[in-house]
Design an enzyme around this catalytic site. Structure first.
Site, mmCIF file in Angstrom:
data_model
loop_
_atom_site.group_PDB
_atom_site.id
_atom_site.type_symbol
_atom_site.label_atom_id
_atom_site.label_comp_id
_atom_site.label_asym_id
_atom_site.label_seq_id
_atom_site.Cartn_x
_atom_site.Cartn_y
_atom_site.Cartn_z
ATOM 1 C CD GLU A 37 14.607 65.715 78.333
ATOM 2 O OE1 GLU A 37 15.530 66.643 78.118
ATOM 3 O OE2 GLU A 37 14.414 65.722 79.721
ATOM 4 C CB SER A 60 19.654 63.301 82.585
ATOM 5 O OG SER A 60 18.556 62.819 82.409
ATOM 6 C CB CYS A 105 18.520 61.001 87.392
ATOM 7 S SG CYS A 105 18.908 60.339 85.751
HETATM 8 N N1 DGL Z 1 15.026 60.734 84.389
HETATM 9 C C1 DGL Z 1 15.953 59.811 84.033
HETATM 10 C C2 DGL Z 1 15.956 58.444 84.669
HETATM 11 O O1 DGL Z 1 15.090 58.636 85.799
HETATM 12 C C3 DGL Z 1 16.134 59.785 82.469
HETATM 13 C C4 DGL Z 1 17.620 59.485 82.092
HETATM 14 C C5 DGL Z 1 17.924 59.982 80.700
HETATM 15 O O2 DGL Z 1 18.457 61.044 80.541
HETATM 16 O O3 DGL Z 1 17.895 59.148 79.727
HETATM 17 O O4 DGL Z 1 16.504 57.565 84.389
#
Ligand code: DGL
Length: 272
Positions: A158, A11, A73
């Site tokens: 982020e 994401s 992800c």
């Molecule tokens: N790095 C994503 C995961 O492993 C994050 C998800 C998100 O965008 O909330 O879940």
């Protein structure tokens, strides 16, 4: 022709922590990373939205020539992978493959706990899907899984605010909530590819007796094995050691922030 890059999707930035381990273990292959930063975070979105966004990104990577895409992800793996594997690939892309990060982690987690009490920290999407409960139970029915959603962590990371003192409240809060579920937890899985950036703080919050597990190496090991078991796919993969990075968001902002996840400077392009 051996030209196909391996696609790696997240994401946003988090998948870079997995890509880093994959590139360490399999440096010779060609890779395309795609972060859907314009629509991140995914964690609180509905199943339908996460599936739609993930499929769009997977199809974009297919159009770039990827025969194999890794969903680096957990949220996308929890919410979109099964439908893509069972519906979209057979119907539209029978020769392409999409793999996730949940199953490879569930397969090995038994090796990291003695008490058989495991904590799983992830986004709301991952935790509410119960994917880890289900998958870990398949491989290790004797392990008790205690889940904790941490909805503030991805936005903090982020925005690069995760190591500021202001983040401490939310870090302590979710860890304490998890530890209240069982005093015997000896392994905490960071079931979100963003969370390894919190390790310096988490190591101060959890006692030394707790093994804090990240997924990069686990997913990379699993990919090494997968490629050995699938020579027909492996033979199609390009092997010039090339890496390209794309984002649906602003490329300059991506480049500024991405190195803390990837461990080296990189230059991205905006997804066309
Ligand atoms: N790095 C994503 C995961 O492993 C994050 C998800 C998100 O965008 O909330 O879940």
């Amino acid at each position: 022709m051996q030209t196909s890059p391996i696609g790696i999707f997240d994401s946003g930035y988090g998948g870079l922590t997995v890509f880093r381990s994959i590139a360490d273990q399999l440096p010779g292959y060609n890779y395309i990373y795609l972060g859907d930063n314009a629509r991140s975070p995914y964690g609180d979105h509905s199943f339908e939205t996460i599936y739609k966004y993930t499929l769009e990104c997977v199809e974009w990577l297919f159009a770039k020539g990827c025969e194999l895409v890794i969903l680096a992800c957990n949220t996308a793996s929890a919410k979109a992978l099964r439908t893509i594997q069972q519906h979209d690939l057979p119907a539209k892309y029978p020769d392409r493959r999409v793999l996730g990060v949940i199953r490879p982690t569930a397969e090995v987690i038994g090796g990291f706990t003695r008490s058989k009490q495991v904590g799983v920290m992830g986004t709301r999407g991952t935790i509410n899907s119960k994917s880890y409960l289900i998958e870990i139970n398949k491989f290790f029915p004797d392990i008790a899984v205690h889940q904790q959603s941490c909805p503030m962590w991805v936005p903090l990371i982020e925005n690069n605010e995760h190591l500021q003192p202001g983040a401490d409240f939310f870090i302590d809060e979710y860890c304490n909530q998890l530890m209240m579920k069982s005093g015997d937890i000896d392994c905490v899985l960071l079931a979100c590819t963003h969370y390894p950036l919190l390790l310096p703080k988490l190591k101060n919050v959890f006692p030394d007796s707790i093994n804090i597990l990240t997924q990069g190496e686990i997913v990379a090991n699993s990919l090494v094995n997968y490629l050995k078991r699938h020579p027909e796919l492996e033979q199609k993969l390009g092997k010039n050691g090339e890496k390209s990075f794309y984002t649906s968001g602003d490329a300059l902002a991506f480049d500024e922030h991405a190195s803390i996840f990837f461990g080296e400077e990189l230059r991205s392009e905006k997804m066309g």
